[in-house]
Motif scaffolding. Sequence first.
Motif, PDB file in Angstrom:
ATOM      1  N   LEU A 146       0.827  -1.202   0.000  1.00  0.00           N
ATOM      2  CA  LEU A 146       0.000   0.000   0.000  1.00  0.00           C
ATOM      3  C   LEU A 146       0.866   1.258   0.000  1.00  0.00           C
ATOM      4  CD1 LEU A 146      -2.746  -0.989   2.590  1.00  0.00           C
ATOM      5  CD2 LEU A 146      -2.944  -0.921   0.096  1.00  0.00           C
ATOM      6  N   PRO A 147       0.448   2.295  -0.718  1.00  0.00           N
ATOM      7  CA  PRO A 147       1.228   3.542  -0.753  1.00  0.00           C
ATOM      8  C   PRO A 147       1.467   4.131   0.639  1.00  0.00           C
ATOM      9  CG  PRO A 147      -0.465   3.592  -2.431  1.00  0.00           C
ATOM     10  CD  PRO A 147      -0.699   2.359  -1.604  1.00  0.00           C
ATOM     11  N   SER A 148       0.521   3.960   1.537  1.00  0.00           N
ATOM     12  CA  SER A 148       0.687   4.515   2.884  1.00  0.00           C
ATOM     13  C   SER A 148       1.770   3.803   3.691  1.00  0.00           C
ATOM     14  CB  SER A 148      -0.640   4.454   3.643  1.00  0.00           C
ATOM     15  OG  SER A 148      -1.086   3.115   3.739  1.00  0.00           O
ATOM     16  N   ASN A 149       2.186   2.628   3.247  1.00  0.00           N
ATOM     17  CA  ASN A 149       3.225   1.880   3.957  1.00  0.00           C
ATOM     18  C   ASN A 149       4.576   1.934   3.258  1.00  0.00           C
ATOM     19  OD1 ASN A 149       1.575   1.087   6.057  1.00  0.00           O
ATOM     20  ND2 ASN A 149       0.821  -0.674   4.931  1.00  0.00           N
ATOM     21  N   GLN A 150       4.711   2.823   2.284  1.00  0.00           N
ATOM     22  CA  GLN A 150       5.986   2.971   1.604  1.00  0.00           C
ATOM     23  C   GLN A 150       6.881   3.898   2.422  1.00  0.00           C
ATOM     24  OE1 GLN A 150       6.602   1.011  -1.082  1.00  0.00           O
ATOM     25  NE2 GLN A 150       4.578   0.284  -0.470  1.00  0.00           N
ATOM     26  N   PRO A 151       8.192   3.680   2.375  1.00  0.00           N
ATOM     27  CA  PRO A 151       9.092   4.549   3.146  1.00  0.00           C
ATOM     28  C   PRO A 151       9.047   5.987   2.645  1.00  0.00           C
ATOM     29  CG  PRO A 151      10.346   3.049   1.755  1.00  0.00           C
ATOM     30  CD  PRO A 151       8.897   2.667   1.622  1.00  0.00           C
TER      31      PRO A 151
END
Length: 108
Positions: free
Chosen positions: A93-98
């Motif tokens: 998910l984009p929200s869990n990307q660094p």
Amino acid sequence: MVMNHSTAQNYPIPEIWINKHIAAKILGLSIHTLKKLRSEKARPEDRLLEGIHFVRYGKYCVRYNAELLRDYAATRSDPKTHRRAIETYLASLPSNQPKRVGRARQIS
């Protein structure tokens, strides 16, 4: 470009979030059993998780993650394997990307 029905057909959108009828077909279950799997009445190892397997949009609209339901159906006998699929999905998910480190670029 204005997107009407004929131009929308040229750009197929993958169906990630599906309705209860398609979800029930994927799992080979009735809509009633699908609803039970969302509730607290289901055994913890069989329960579908809100925010992962399904999401609610208002009081009556529920959409299911087709990809995870297919994995759920395929790995019913091995919950650990399905947990890995959930972890992979959440990590993607984009929200869990660094977060990017450094200063933001100035656009001139």
